[in-house]
Write a protein that holds these residues in place. Structure first.
Motif, PDB file in Angstrom:
ATOM      1  N   MET A  48       0.839  -1.169   0.000  1.00 15.95           N
ATOM      2  CA  MET A  48       0.000   0.000   0.000  1.00 15.95           C
ATOM      3  C   MET A  48       0.890   1.240   0.000  1.00 15.95           C
ATOM      4  O   MET A  48       1.881   1.292   0.710  1.00 15.95           O
ATOM      5  CB  MET A  48      -0.894   0.024   1.225  1.00 15.95           C
ATOM      6  N   THR A  49       0.466   2.225  -0.761  1.00 21.34           N
ATOM      7  CA  THR A  49       1.144   3.505  -0.812  1.00 21.34           C
ATOM      8  C   THR A  49       0.295   4.534  -0.082  1.00 21.34           C
ATOM      9  O   THR A  49      -0.919   4.605  -0.304  1.00 21.34           O
ATOM     10  CB  THR A  49       1.348   3.953  -2.278  1.00 21.34           C
ATOM     11  N   ILE A  50       0.921   5.326   0.776  1.00 22.68           N
ATOM     12  CA  ILE A  50       0.242   6.373   1.522  1.00 22.68           C
ATOM     13  C   ILE A  50       0.853   7.704   1.103  1.00 22.68           C
ATOM     14  O   ILE A  50       2.055   7.911   1.249  1.00 22.68           O
ATOM     15  CB  ILE A  50       0.401   6.176   3.042  1.00 22.68           C
ATOM     16  N   THR A  51       0.015   8.609   0.574  1.00 20.72           N
ATOM     17  CA  THR A  51       0.459   9.926   0.151  1.00 20.72           C
ATOM     18  C   THR A  51      -0.235  10.974   1.011  1.00 20.72           C
ATOM     19  O   THR A  51      -1.455  10.945   1.162  1.00 20.72           O
ATOM     20  CB  THR A  51       0.114  10.169  -1.333  1.00 20.72           C
ATOM     21  N   GLU A  52       0.544  11.887   1.565  1.00 18.00           N
ATOM     22  CA  GLU A  52       0.003  12.917   2.449  1.00 18.00           C
ATOM     23  C   GLU A  52       0.175  14.297   1.835  1.00 18.00           C
ATOM     24  O   GLU A  52       1.235  14.631   1.334  1.00 18.00           O
ATOM     25  CB  GLU A  52       0.710  12.873   3.799  1.00 18.00           C
ATOM     26  N   THR A  53      -0.909  15.103   1.885  1.00 18.29           N
ATOM     27  CA  THR A  53      -0.877  16.501   1.471  1.00 18.29           C
ATOM     28  C   THR A  53      -1.731  17.293   2.445  1.00 18.29           C
ATOM     29  O   THR A  53      -2.335  16.721   3.359  1.00 18.29           O
ATOM     30  CB  THR A  53      -1.414  16.690   0.031  1.00 18.29           C
ATOM     31  N   THR A  54      -1.796  18.599   2.240  1.00 16.36           N
ATOM     32  CA  THR A  54      -2.622  19.464   3.084  1.00 16.36           C
ATOM     33  C   THR A  54      -3.500  20.335   2.199  1.00 16.36           C
ATOM     34  O   THR A  54      -3.057  20.819   1.168  1.00 16.36           O
ATOM     35  CB  THR A  54      -1.741  20.361   3.974  1.00 16.36           C
ATOM     36  N   HIS A  55      -4.748  20.534   2.605  1.00 14.95           N
ATOM     37  CA  HIS A  55      -5.681  21.417   1.909  1.00 14.95           C
ATOM     38  C   HIS A  55      -6.569  22.067   2.955  1.00 14.95           C
ATOM     39  O   HIS A  55      -7.173  21.377   3.768  1.00 14.95           O
ATOM     40  CB  HIS A  55      -6.516  20.623   0.906  1.00 14.95           C
ATOM     41  N   SER A  56      -6.623  23.389   2.964  1.00 17.35           N
ATOM     42  CA  SER A  56      -7.437  24.130   3.933  1.00 17.35           C
ATOM     43  C   SER A  56      -7.098  23.738   5.367  1.00 17.35           C
ATOM     44  O   SER A  56      -7.976  23.565   6.203  1.00 17.35           O
ATOM     45  CB  SER A  56      -8.930  23.911   3.676  1.00 17.35           C
ATOM     46  N   ASN A  57      -5.816  23.593   5.649  1.00 19.89           N
ATOM     47  CA  ASN A  57      -5.324  23.215   6.980  1.00 19.89           C
ATOM     48  C   ASN A  57      -5.818  21.852   7.459  1.00 19.89           C
ATOM     49  O   ASN A  57      -5.871  21.586   8.655  1.00 19.89           O
ATOM     50  CB  ASN A  57      -5.661  24.288   8.014  1.00 19.89           C
TER      51      ASN A  57
ATOM     52  N   LEU B  80      -5.964  -2.631   1.205  1.00 19.62           N
ATOM     53  CA  LEU B  80      -6.036  -2.320   2.632  1.00 19.62           C
ATOM     54  C   LEU B  80      -6.578  -3.574   3.296  1.00 19.62           C
ATOM     55  O   LEU B  80      -7.778  -3.815   3.351  1.00 19.62           O
ATOM     56  CB  LEU B  80      -6.928  -1.108   2.882  1.00 19.62           C
ATOM     57  N   ASP B  81      -5.643  -4.414   3.754  1.00 24.31           N
ATOM     58  CA  ASP B  81      -6.006  -5.723   4.276  1.00 24.31           C
ATOM     59  C   ASP B  81      -5.152  -6.046   5.501  1.00 24.31           C
ATOM     60  O   ASP B  81      -4.486  -5.173   6.052  1.00 24.31           O
ATOM     61  CB  ASP B  81      -5.859  -6.798   3.201  1.00 24.31           C
ATOM     62  N   ALA B  82      -5.171  -7.296   5.900  1.00 28.49           N
ATOM     63  CA  ALA B  82      -4.450  -7.716   7.102  1.00 28.49           C
ATOM     64  C   ALA B  82      -2.962  -7.405   7.032  1.00 28.49           C
ATOM     65  O   ALA B  82      -2.335  -7.095   8.043  1.00 28.49           O
ATOM     66  CB  ALA B  82      -4.663  -9.215   7.343  1.00 28.49           C
ATOM     67  N   SER B  83      -2.384  -7.457   5.840  1.00 30.04           N
ATOM     68  CA  SER B  83      -0.944  -7.220   5.723  1.00 30.04           C
ATOM     69  C   SER B  83      -0.576  -5.744   5.716  1.00 30.04           C
ATOM     70  O   SER B  83       0.582  -5.407   5.930  1.00 30.04           O
ATOM     71  CB  SER B  83      -0.399  -7.899   4.461  1.00 30.04           C
ATOM     72  N   THR B  84      -1.534  -4.843   5.499  1.00 32.03           N
ATOM     73  CA  THR B  84      -1.215  -3.409   5.441  1.00 32.03           C
ATOM     74  C   THR B  84      -1.917  -2.584   6.518  1.00 32.03           C
ATOM     75  O   THR B  84      -1.571  -1.424   6.724  1.00 32.03           O
ATOM     76  CB  THR B  84      -1.598  -2.829   4.056  1.00 32.03           C
ATOM     77  N   ALA B  85      -2.887  -3.152   7.198  1.00 35.88           N
ATOM     78  CA  ALA B  85      -3.674  -2.402   8.182  1.00 35.88           C
ATOM     79  C   ALA B  85      -2.800  -1.854   9.315  1.00 35.88           C
ATOM     80  O   ALA B  85      -2.993  -0.715   9.756  1.00 35.88           O
ATOM     81  CB  ALA B  85      -4.785  -3.274   8.746  1.00 35.88           C
ATOM     82  N   ALA B  86      -1.837  -2.616   9.783  1.00 37.60           N
ATOM     83  CA  ALA B  86      -0.974  -2.162  10.877  1.00 37.60           C
ATOM     84  C   ALA B  86      -0.131  -0.967  10.450  1.00 37.60           C
ATOM     85  O   ALA B  86       0.057  -0.018  11.230  1.00 37.60           O
ATOM     86  CB  ALA B  86      -0.078  -3.288  11.361  1.00 37.60           C
ATOM     87  N   THR B  87       0.359  -0.985   9.222  1.00 38.70           N
ATOM     88  CA  THR B  87       1.133   0.139   8.704  1.00 38.70           C
ATOM     89  C   THR B  87       0.280   1.391   8.672  1.00 38.70           C
ATOM     90  O   THR B  87       0.728   2.472   9.047  1.00 38.70           O
ATOM     91  CB  THR B  87       1.655  -0.172   7.283  1.00 38.70           C
TER      92      THR B  87
ATOM     93  N   ASP C 282     -10.520  -5.468   3.291  1.00 35.54           N
ATOM     94  CA  ASP C 282     -11.081  -6.569   4.068  1.00 35.54           C
ATOM     95  C   ASP C 282     -11.411  -6.073   5.470  1.00 35.54           C
ATOM     96  O   ASP C 282     -11.303  -4.884   5.775  1.00 35.54           O
ATOM     97  CB  ASP C 282     -10.164  -7.791   4.060  1.00 35.54           C
ATOM     98  N   SER C 283     -11.804  -6.994   6.336  1.00 35.49           N
ATOM     99  CA  SER C 283     -12.229  -6.608   7.682  1.00 35.49           C
ATOM    100  C   SER C 283     -11.089  -5.991   8.490  1.00 35.49           C
ATOM    101  O   SER C 283     -11.319  -5.104   9.318  1.00 35.49           O
ATOM    102  CB  SER C 283     -12.813  -7.806   8.425  1.00 35.49           C
ATOM    103  N   SER C 284      -9.861  -6.415   8.252  1.00 37.30           N
ATOM    104  CA  SER C 284      -8.718  -5.821   8.957  1.00 37.30           C
ATOM    105  C   SER C 284      -8.520  -4.370   8.538  1.00 37.30           C
ATOM    106  O   SER C 284      -8.253  -3.498   9.368  1.00 37.30           O
ATOM    107  CB  SER C 284      -7.436  -6.601   8.672  1.00 37.30           C
ATOM    108  N   GLY C 285      -8.655  -4.116   7.252  1.00 37.62           N
ATOM    109  CA  GLY C 285      -8.541  -2.752   6.754  1.00 37.62           C
ATOM    110  C   GLY C 285      -9.659  -1.874   7.271  1.00 37.62           C
ATOM    111  O   GLY C 285      -9.430  -0.733   7.691  1.00 37.62           O
ATOM    112  N   LEU C 286     -10.866  -2.399   7.267  1.00 39.41           N
ATOM    113  CA  LEU C 286     -12.005  -1.659   7.800  1.00 39.41           C
ATOM    114  C   LEU C 286     -11.808  -1.396   9.291  1.00 39.41           C
ATOM    115  O   LEU C 286     -12.063  -0.286   9.780  1.00 39.41           O
ATOM    116  CB  LEU C 286     -13.303  -2.430   7.556  1.00 39.41           C
TER     117      LEU C 286
END
Length: 114
Positions: A1-10, A20-27, A51-55
């Motif tokens: 999974m790739t996570i990209t962060e930006t800001t808009h209107s603070n 977004l599953d059991a292997s990426t939910a912890a990250t 999956d349920s872990s991601g949710l």
């Protein structure tokens, strides 16, 4: 999974891409922006599998934010992700928008009104 962060209107915008599953939910749960108390919009348009872990990770993030008097909004649920939210009724737990920038604007207005 790739996570990209930006800001808009603070408001922090976090775009997710991939599964977004059991292997990426912890990250995801350990991400500094998501685990902090800053108001955040999570863009799920790039999530191709949930999956349920991601949710569970998304629900956990929202609970931590609420406990810190902050908010988490969701945006851009594609068909696959929307089905999971509908089947589990998780859509009741979140404010969901079609566009991350609209969500950020609404969250910014809400914060300004306080």
């Amino acid at each position: 999974m790739t996570i990209t962060e930006t800001t808009h209107s603070n408001i922090h915008l976090v775009a997710l891409k991939g599964a977004l599953d059991a292997s990426t939910a912890a990250t995801l749960a350990k991400n500094s922006v998501l685990s902090g108390n800053l108001p955040t919009v999570i863009d799920l348009s790039g999530v191709d599998f949930l999956d349920s872990s991601g949710l569970g990770a998304l629900v956990g993030i929202a609970r931590k934010k609420r406990a810190a008097n902050s908010d988490t909004l969701l945006a851009c649920l594609n068909t696959n992700v929307r089905k999971v939210f509908e089947i589990t009724h998780a859509y009741r737990l979140f404010d969901i928008y079609d566009d991350p920038y609209t969500a950020a604007e609404e969250l910014s207005k809400k914060i300004s009104a306080l």
